[in-house]
Design a protein around this motif. Sequence first.
Motif, PDB file in Angstrom:
ATOM      1  N   HIS A  45       0.794  -1.225  -0.039  1.00 12.31           N
ATOM      2  CA  HIS A  45       0.154   0.107   0.073  1.00 12.31           C
ATOM      3  C   HIS A  45       0.922   1.249   0.042  1.00 12.31           C
ATOM      4  CE1 HIS A  45      -2.567   3.203   1.834  1.00 12.31           C
ATOM      5  NE2 HIS A  45      -3.381   2.576   1.023  1.00 12.31           N
ATOM      6  N   ALA A  46       1.872   1.329   0.953  1.00 11.26           N
ATOM      7  CA  ALA A  46       2.744   2.423   0.900  1.00 11.26           C
ATOM      8  C   ALA A  46       3.397   2.561  -0.589  1.00 11.26           C
ATOM      9  CB  ALA A  46       3.872   2.234   2.023  1.00 11.26           C
ATOM     10  N   GLN A  47       4.066   1.647  -0.987  1.00  9.36           N
ATOM     11  CA  GLN A  47       4.759   1.683  -2.411  1.00  9.36           C
ATOM     12  C   GLN A  47       3.909   2.111  -3.354  1.00  9.36           C
ATOM     13  OE1 GLN A  47       7.539   1.558  -3.354  1.00  9.36           O
ATOM     14  NE2 GLN A  47       8.957   0.566  -1.595  1.00  9.36           N
ATOM     15  N   GLN A  48       2.386   1.563  -3.469  1.00  8.01           N
ATOM     16  CA  GLN A  48       1.473   2.153  -4.394  1.00  8.01           C
ATOM     17  C   GLN A  48       1.332   3.629  -4.275  1.00  8.01           C
ATOM     18  OE1 GLN A  48       0.065   0.817  -6.966  1.00  8.01           O
ATOM     19  NE2 GLN A  48      -1.443   2.397  -7.470  1.00  8.01           N
ATOM     20  N   ALA A  49       1.058   4.309  -3.066  1.00  5.85           N
ATOM     21  CA  ALA A  49       0.767   5.280  -2.926  1.00  5.85           C
ATOM     22  C   ALA A  49       2.298   6.334  -3.354  1.00  5.85           C
ATOM     23  CB  ALA A  49       0.612   5.820  -1.450  1.00  5.85           C
ATOM     24  N   THR A  50       3.382   5.841  -3.112  1.00  4.51           N
ATOM     25  CA  THR A  50       4.467   6.510  -3.567  1.00  4.51           C
ATOM     26  C   THR A  50       4.473   6.572  -5.131  1.00  4.51           C
ATOM     27  OG1 THR A  50       5.743   5.627  -1.558  1.00  4.51           O
ATOM     28  CG2 THR A  50       7.031   6.991  -3.479  1.00  4.51           C
ATOM     29  N   TYR A  51       4.149   5.549  -5.781  1.00  2.00           N
ATOM     30  CA  TYR A  51       4.143   5.401  -7.139  1.00  2.00           C
ATOM     31  C   TYR A  51       3.078   6.173  -7.603  1.00  2.00           C
ATOM     32  CZ  TYR A  51       3.013   3.392 -11.649  1.00  2.00           C
ATOM     33  OH  TYR A  51       2.764   3.358 -12.891  1.00  2.00           O
ATOM     34  N   GLU A  52       2.108   6.552  -7.175  1.00  2.00           N
ATOM     35  CA  GLU A  52       1.078   7.289  -7.808  1.00  2.00           C
ATOM     36  C   GLU A  52       1.543   8.676  -7.670  1.00  2.00           C
ATOM     37  OE1 GLU A  52      -2.833   6.615  -5.815  1.00  2.00           O
ATOM     38  OE2 GLU A  52      -2.803   4.467  -6.399  1.00  2.00           O
ATOM     39  N   GLY A  53       2.099   9.114  -6.555  1.00  2.00           N
ATOM     40  CA  GLY A  53       2.779  10.227  -6.551  1.00  2.00           C
ATOM     41  C   GLY A  53       3.740  10.628  -7.380  1.00  2.00           C
ATOM     42  N   SER A  54       4.760   9.688  -7.705  1.00  2.00           N
ATOM     43  CA  SER A  54       5.606   9.589  -9.018  1.00  2.00           C
ATOM     44  C   SER A  54       4.887   9.823 -10.247  1.00  2.00           C
ATOM     45  CB  SER A  54       6.650   8.554  -8.716  1.00  2.00           C
ATOM     46  OG  SER A  54       5.941   7.440  -9.089  1.00  2.00           O
ATOM     47  N   GLU A  55       3.658   9.363 -10.451  1.00  2.00           N
ATOM     48  CA  GLU A  55       3.067   9.271 -11.621  1.00  2.00           C
ATOM     49  C   GLU A  55       2.552  10.809 -11.821  1.00  2.00           C
ATOM     50  OE1 GLU A  55       1.784   6.680 -14.507  1.00  2.00           O
ATOM     51  OE2 GLU A  55       4.049   6.722 -13.756  1.00  2.00           O
ATOM     52  N   PHE A 105      -7.226  19.150  -8.260  1.00  2.00           N
ATOM     53  CA  PHE A 105      -6.150  19.153  -9.222  1.00  2.00           C
ATOM     54  C   PHE A 105      -6.112  17.545  -9.210  1.00  2.00           C
ATOM     55  CE2 PHE A 105      -1.692  17.646  -9.179  1.00  2.00           C
ATOM     56  CZ  PHE A 105      -1.434  18.178 -10.212  1.00  2.00           C
ATOM     57  N   LEU A 106      -6.293  16.861  -7.901  1.00  2.00           N
ATOM     58  CA  LEU A 106      -6.001  15.387  -7.859  1.00  2.00           C
ATOM     59  C   LEU A 106      -6.908  14.640  -8.775  1.00  2.00           C
ATOM     60  CD1 LEU A 106      -4.571  14.952  -4.475  1.00  2.00           C
ATOM     61  CD2 LEU A 106      -3.217  14.786  -6.518  1.00  2.00           C
ATOM     62  N   LEU A 107      -8.196  15.232  -8.439  1.00  2.00           N
ATOM     63  CA  LEU A 107      -9.364  14.410  -9.125  1.00  2.00           C
ATOM     64  C   LEU A 107      -9.528  14.607 -10.568  1.00  2.00           C
ATOM     65  CD1 LEU A 107     -12.205  14.976  -6.473  1.00  2.00           C
ATOM     66  CD2 LEU A 107     -10.961  13.011  -6.835  1.00  2.00           C
ATOM     67  N   ASP A 108      -8.880  15.705 -11.042  1.00  2.00           N
ATOM     68  CA  ASP A 108      -8.661  15.676 -12.510  1.00  2.00           C
ATOM     69  C   ASP A 108      -7.754  14.634 -12.896  1.00  2.00           C
ATOM     70  OD1 ASP A 108     -10.691  18.212 -12.594  1.00  2.00           O
ATOM     71  OD2 ASP A 108      -9.202  19.563 -12.328  1.00  2.00           O
ATOM     72  N   VAL A 109      -6.755  14.844 -12.402  1.00  2.00           N
ATOM     73  CA  VAL A 109      -5.475  13.806 -12.912  1.00  2.00           C
ATOM     74  C   VAL A 109      -6.121  12.320 -12.891  1.00  2.00           C
ATOM     75  CG1 VAL A 109      -3.241  13.029 -12.733  1.00  2.00           C
ATOM     76  CG2 VAL A 109      -3.776  15.293 -12.037  1.00  2.00           C
ATOM     77  N   ALA A 110      -6.996  12.161 -11.783  1.00  2.00           N
ATOM     78  CA  ALA A 110      -7.450  10.903 -11.542  1.00  2.00           C
ATOM     79  C   ALA A 110      -8.317  10.322 -12.544  1.00  2.00           C
ATOM     80  CB  ALA A 110      -7.963  10.663 -10.125  1.00  2.00           C
ATOM     81  N   LEU A 118      -4.694   8.117  -3.894  1.00  2.00           N
ATOM     82  CA  LEU A 118      -4.665   9.473  -4.288  1.00  2.00           C
ATOM     83  C   LEU A 118      -6.108   9.909  -4.307  1.00  2.00           C
ATOM     84  CD1 LEU A 118      -1.384  10.814  -5.769  1.00  2.00           C
ATOM     85  CD2 LEU A 118      -1.787  10.880  -3.394  1.00  2.00           C
ATOM     86  N   LYS A 119      -6.731   9.144  -5.154  1.00  2.00           N
ATOM     87  CA  LYS A 119      -8.395   9.608  -5.322  1.00  2.00           C
ATOM     88  C   LYS A 119      -9.166   9.602  -4.467  1.00  2.00           C
ATOM     89  CE  LYS A 119     -11.970   8.645  -8.570  1.00  2.00           C
ATOM     90  NZ  LYS A 119     -12.700   7.796  -9.680  1.00  2.00           N
ATOM     91  N   TYR A 120      -8.949   8.537  -3.489  1.00  2.00           N
ATOM     92  CA  TYR A 120      -9.337   8.002  -2.210  1.00  2.00           C
ATOM     93  C   TYR A 120      -9.452   9.296  -1.167  1.00  2.00           C
ATOM     94  CZ  TYR A 120     -10.950   5.747   1.935  1.00  2.00           C
ATOM     95  OH  TYR A 120     -11.286   5.347   3.404  1.00  2.00           O
ATOM     96  N   SER A 697     -14.944   4.731  -4.286  1.00  2.00           N
ATOM     97  CA  SER A 697     -15.232   5.855  -4.324  1.00  2.00           C
ATOM     98  C   SER A 697     -16.559   6.621  -5.036  1.00  2.00           C
ATOM     99  CB  SER A 697     -13.735   6.481  -5.240  1.00  2.00           C
ATOM    100  OG  SER A 697     -14.074   6.063  -6.400  1.00  2.00           O
ATOM    101  N   VAL A 698     -16.682   7.889  -5.074  1.00  2.00           N
ATOM    102  CA  VAL A 698     -17.907   8.312  -5.562  1.00  2.00           C
ATOM    103  C   VAL A 698     -17.432   9.504  -6.630  1.00  2.00           C
ATOM    104  CG1 VAL A 698     -19.953   9.732  -5.128  1.00  2.00           C
ATOM    105  CG2 VAL A 698     -19.045   8.166  -3.313  1.00  2.00           C
ATOM    106  N   LYS A 699     -17.993   9.283  -7.992  1.00  2.00           N
ATOM    107  CA  LYS A 699     -17.730  10.186  -8.934  1.00  2.00           C
ATOM    108  C   LYS A 699     -18.318  11.531  -8.648  1.00  2.00           C
ATOM    109  CE  LYS A 699     -15.793   8.088 -12.420  1.00  2.00           C
ATOM    110  NZ  LYS A 699     -14.319   8.412 -12.939  1.00  2.00           N
TER     111      LYS A 699
END
Length: 784
Positions: A45-55, A105-110, A118-120, A697-699
């Motif tokens: 989970h922690a690595q996935q969060a970091t990966y999303e930040g780098s993306e 900003f984050l929801l637009d990217v997501a 990050l969306k959550y 999540s909710v749209k």
Amino acid sequence: MEQRVLKTLEYDKIVALLVDKASSTLGKEWCRQIAPFTNIDQVRHAQQATYEGSEVLRLKGDVPLGGIRDIRGPIQRSRLGAMLAPLELLDIASTIYAGRRLKNFLLDVADNHELPILKYLAEGIEGLRETEQEIKNCINDDGDVMDSASIDLRQIRQEIRSLESRIREKLDSMTRSTSIQKMLMENIVTIRGDRYVIPVKQEYRQHFGGIVHDQSASGATLFIEPEAVVQMNNKLREQRIREEREIEKILYALTVKVGEHVEELKQNVELLAEIDFIFAKANLGYSMKATTPKLNDTGFIRLKRARHPLIDRNVVVPTDVELGQSYTAIVITGPNTGGKTVTIKTIGLLSLMAMSGLQVPADDDSEMAVFSSIFADIGDEQSIEQSLSTFSSHLVNIISILQNMDEKSLVLFDELGAGTDPTEGAALAMSILDFVLEKGARLVATTHYSELKAYAYERKEVINASVEFDVQTLRPTYKLLVGVPGRSNAFAIARRLGLPDEIIEKARSSVSEEDNQVEVMIASLERNKKSAEREREEAEALRRQAEELRRQLEEERQRFAEEKNRMLEKAEEEAHLAVQLAREEADDIIRELRQMRREGVEIKEHRLIDAKQRLGNAVLELEKEKVKKPKAVRAHQIKVGDEVMVTTFNQRGTVLEKVNDKEFLVQIGIMKMKVKRDDMNVVKEASQKPPVQQFTSVKRAKTDVKMELDLRGYNVEDGISEIDRYLDEVLLAGFHSVSIITGNGTGALRKGVHEYLRSHRNVKSFRLGGQGEGGVGATIVELK
């Protein structure tokens, strides 16, 4: 994880680097508390969060994290009913705005990329726009309560300004009087204790009457409030007391408003801190050119071109290490300063980083294990206070490690058995290694003892390794050679430095034949290893060249196909034009022929109709013979995430989902449409991403775009951020002209907005509002 191990492996220095990458004090606090996880699900989970930040950083380059404040104290006091200060309220408004901006900003990217974590987190941030606006409507950027905060405050301040003006006029008239000027030390009006006074010479004290509020250090000057203005100053003081009470009333009302949303604000603070922490990890990974490793809980490590993160990238020598499959222990031998300690520290530190959710400075396809614990005995830990020798202090540490490790531990020993008699030290080292291997732990050890080279050869779960040494330059290369034990190089170094050959040969004759044979064998292994490594690098270079050539050929083929289609379309257009011209000419001829018949020339009607019919058939035949576009050539099975060229529109898109065996849903720009399989060419295959954890999540609902943007109450920086977002929205909505309301104020916001609009790529022109358009408080923007 033991704190001593973290310090030994310099994990604390990585934490310090991480803290510097955080944007807010909240994020820095999270960074300081980072620690390795021992549960693989938590690590993933922690690595996935970091990966999303780098993306997000890769896609956008930067993240709007400014304006986040630590407001936990103020919001807690608001719950208790304590009145908040203006600057505290301003910090709350700033944090609310920063949270809403980051959320958008984050929801637009997501919307276009997979960012579940990050969306959550972003969806959990509450907007609280009304609370923010109420604060900004009452308090300006300097932390002062504005006149517009309430009707009563406006009236009180108008009265204060009126009284101040009357008092100053009265005192100014006195200072301008020639009969009074000689009594004054200076012809000025000043303030003492919130009351207006004039500086009077000591000897003229009785002439003015009134109240003395202060005197100079020498006593020669008295600051007197003349009798003529005492009553007006008293009224002014009363109005200022009313002003203070009205301000307190306004601040208390705002505090109550904040108190109604304490839970939402606390949640926002936590979410913003976590998001800042995630992007701090991503930024640290970017600065180290790090990658997201694969993860396992089987004790397997595979590092490709791993680099110690605290050594300059320009000088560090990358290391390839594999541990945990064919062998579970590595014994590294070789001379001092050769890089043995750096190697085991690199393995330990990168393991800690991976288990903490940090990316590791190694090439793609590296894999890290999640251990239950990591133990390390590295360096000189001699304790003077405890009267322990170097050997004794190491042994105490090793005993603790042997007592606490298990089959899922990683154990690192530096110079195992050193500090005592070589024979006994080597025997003790081998026994310790046997004990660790029996427990099933993963082990990396360095040593000087040649006996351990044979030890590694005799056990299939152990492999020898060494750090390469260049005899010609007498310097280590710091390159790890797995499968090759280290050799002393003493004779070669001595000869290189000029020691006479007879001394070297006599020394060599003293060494047993068996030891000489081992040295020769090691030298042969080292040469073979280097030769194999060189051939592998050459093969890798050839493979990269072949891949690059294949890519270039594919691009060339794609360009050729596009050019071919373009030329065919152009020829088709030219043919249509020629037919159209021919048809028009034929119609003209037929009209002329009919005209001739009317004038008496004999021409039969059916021949005219037949001629036109043949011409029409020629046009139809041309249309039937249009050259069809070539079918799409696919290098592999099309799958979700592939970037494709849609040949029917000559546009690139991304495959979103498979509708059926013949159709796919494709995103082309802002449009989503179904496209047939045969109408697509694969341009770029979907990249492999780490496993994604699912979140509910909710749209978001889309909102209507207004024709005007109200920036009243914003500072210049935040106002420009709002304009940038707003102009993107109105361009998508198709507007050609919008209004930006800045208000009158000091004019600083209007000036900043105008400077920004001058250089905006989508702004054609702008002007101040006219009659009925808001005047100078509004700016009318014409869009391109």
